[in-house]
Scaffold this active site. Structure first.
Site, mmCIF file in Angstrom:
data_model
loop_
_atom_site.group_PDB
_atom_site.id
_atom_site.type_symbol
_atom_site.label_atom_id
_atom_site.label_comp_id
_atom_site.label_asym_id
_atom_site.label_seq_id
_atom_site.Cartn_x
_atom_site.Cartn_y
_atom_site.Cartn_z
ATOM 1 C CB SER A 170 -0.875 0.024 1.248
ATOM 2 O OG SER A 170 -1.397 -1.234 1.473
ATOM 3 C CE LYS A 171 2.296 4.404 -4.922
ATOM 4 N NZ LYS A 171 3.455 3.508 -4.841
#
Ligand code: GLU
Length: 496
Positions: free
Chosen positions: A259-260
């Protein structure tokens, strides 16, 4: 050409559009290791041409993050170098020059199509279930048409690249071998925008060439741009650097790209750090993070998971990079961090803990921290764990916990009070306040009072540390010092 080169020059080329992600840090690390292994140069180039997405905080986070990880750059911001400037926003004239050169050479053309026309085209293509893309309307304009459009638009144009219309392009990836792309999938993409800013493709290729980059080690997500870049190199008549696309990092579950933003995963609801500053603030050690990242996609060999950065530099090469995506096993990092903490010299650990305690508001001094460290070293996995474990050492006006936390099982307030009083008297009378002397005296006292040692020691632990779990009691009191320990015990007595 082989991977071995006389003058290895690699670059990390982040776009300052947000916080420094651990995936970017891994790309930087592998470039840095490659440069250090080959005795080459590691260049930091800031790709700041996307003005809409520019985030002013990101440069500081990036430079601080790289420094924290120990990834020093030989050329780039702050250090300069012979191929500068290293901010793309300061190199616009170069991209403009080379874009125009491509037009003059017949490899690129001016496109006058308006936003409205491009949008209408897109809608048409979508309605006809075609892939959207530029229809090359301006590629074959006659000189008259071009002159007319130039006048009509007031000289507003972009420069587009003339992609080959058919055939195939093969790019050799050092990790993946030959990858072949169908040229018909490639667009006549924009190289230079109407405001004179380059797109990623133009700026990246021009700079890699002008900065004499020998190897491009970049994230897997850029694979699809490799044939585009290959055509650009060919059009310029420049040799394309060797290229490798590093494996993607997956979420801890192994499913999906990491995930960012840090997220709370359902497994335990734990928030997984993914931004470099979150690792810093989370009390991780840079050497553990570097070791951890090195293990994602590369293997040291000999079944070893723990190794120093110096050992990694000696061994690092691309042959042991596995192109398949690697998961992000955060529990591995916790474990590794604990290993590094235990192996660290006490003095060094004390020095690293100081700022963590200071930031949390404790008035700390190195002298006391040095004495605390041996008591907590094997009990913490992160530097932040030390705050929970040992904050009480540094609390200036320590208040004892509520009575129910001091009174132990099978005792009441009166018996606890009496036991603590007797303990305080014994401790006050000891000729020396060593842990050993305390232990002897207090074991004897417990027997005399008919208490289990756990009862007496538990009450003393609560009184002096405010915790159920703490470093060993007698060593703890020794470090607190007789005066402070007695003060705390007497305060607890007064409260019962
Ligand atoms: N600026 C690009 C990025 O943000 C660089 C990609 C490359 O290394 O070519 O990742």
């Amino acid at each position: 050409m082989t991977e071995q080169q006389d003058s290895v020059r690699v670059r990390f080329a982040p776009s300052p559009t947000g916080p420094f992600h651990i995936g970017g840090a891994r790309t930087a690390l592998f470039n840095w290791l490659f440069a250090r292994h080959h005795g080459g140069k590691f260049i930091l180039r800031i790709e700041d041409t996307d003005r809409k997405r520019y985030d002013p905080d990101s440069l500081r986070l990036l430079l601080d993050g790289l420094r924290w990880l120990g990834l020093d750059w030989d050329e780039g911001p702050e250090v300069g170098g012979p191929y500068g400037p290293y901010f793309q926003s300061e190199r616009l004239h170069l991209y403009q020059y080379w874009a125009n050169w491509l037009v003059e050479q017949g490899h690129a053309y001016r496109c006058y199509c308006s936003e409205e026309r491009l949008e209408a085209l897109r809608q048409q293509q979508l309605a006809a279930k075609q892939d959207p893309g530029y229809d090359r309307h301006c590629r074959n304009l006659t000189p008259e048409e071009r002159a007319r459009l130039h006048q009509e638009t007031g000289g507003q144009f972009v420069i587009r690249f003339k992609m080959p219309l058919d055939g195939e392009t093969t790019v050799h990836d050092l990790l993946r071998g030959d990858i072949t792309f169908d040229n018909r999938q490639l667009q006549d993409l924009v190289l230079l925008k109407s405001d004179g800013y380059p797109t990623y493709h133009l700026a990246n290729v021009v700079d890699d060439h002008l900065m004499a980059i020998s190897h491009i080690l970049r994230a897997e997500e850029w694979i699809s741009t490799a044939p585009i870049h290959k055509h650009l190199y060919d059009a310029f008549g420049w040799e394309m650097p060797q290229i490798a696309h590093l494996p993607v990092i997956l979420n801890p579950s192994g499913k999906g790209k990491l995930s960012k933003r840090s997220v709370a995963f359902s497994e335990g609801g734990r928030k997984i750090p993914v931004l470099v500053h979150e690792f810093i603030e989370g009390g991780y050690l840079p050497e553990a993070v570097v070791n951890f990242l090195t293990n994602i996609g590369w293997s040291f060999g000999d079944d070893r998971e723990v190794f120093t950065v110096q050992e990694t530099i000696e061994r690092f090469d691309l042959s042991r990079v596995n192109p398949a995506g690697g998961a992000f096993p955060i529990e591995k990092l916790d474990w590794l961090n604990g290993v590094y903490i235990r192996e660290m010299a006490d003095d060094e650990l004390a020095r690293r803990l100081l700022p963590v305690f200071e930031k949390a508001g404790y008035p700390v001094d190195l002298e006391r921290m040095r004495r605390v460290v041996p008591l907590i070293k094997v009990r913490i996995k992160t530097l932040n764990d030390a705050l929970d474990m040992a904050g009480f050492f540094f609390t200036p006006s320590f208040t004892p916990p509520p009575a129910e936390e001091i009174v132990q099982k099978g005792m009441d307030a009166a018996s606890t009070k009496a036991a603590l009083q007797a303990a305080a008297d014994r401790l006050a009378g000891l000729p020396d306040f060593s842990a050993k002397a305390q232990e002897e005296a207090l074991r004897a006292l417990a027997a005399e009072l008919g208490l289990k040692t756990g009862q007496l020691f538990g009450a003393l632990r609560a009184a002096t540390t405010g915790q159920q779990v703490s470093p060993p009691l007698f060593e703890t009191m020794e470090v607190l010092g007789r005066e402070e320990a007695l003060k705390r015990i007497r305060r607890a007595i007064a409260q019962l």
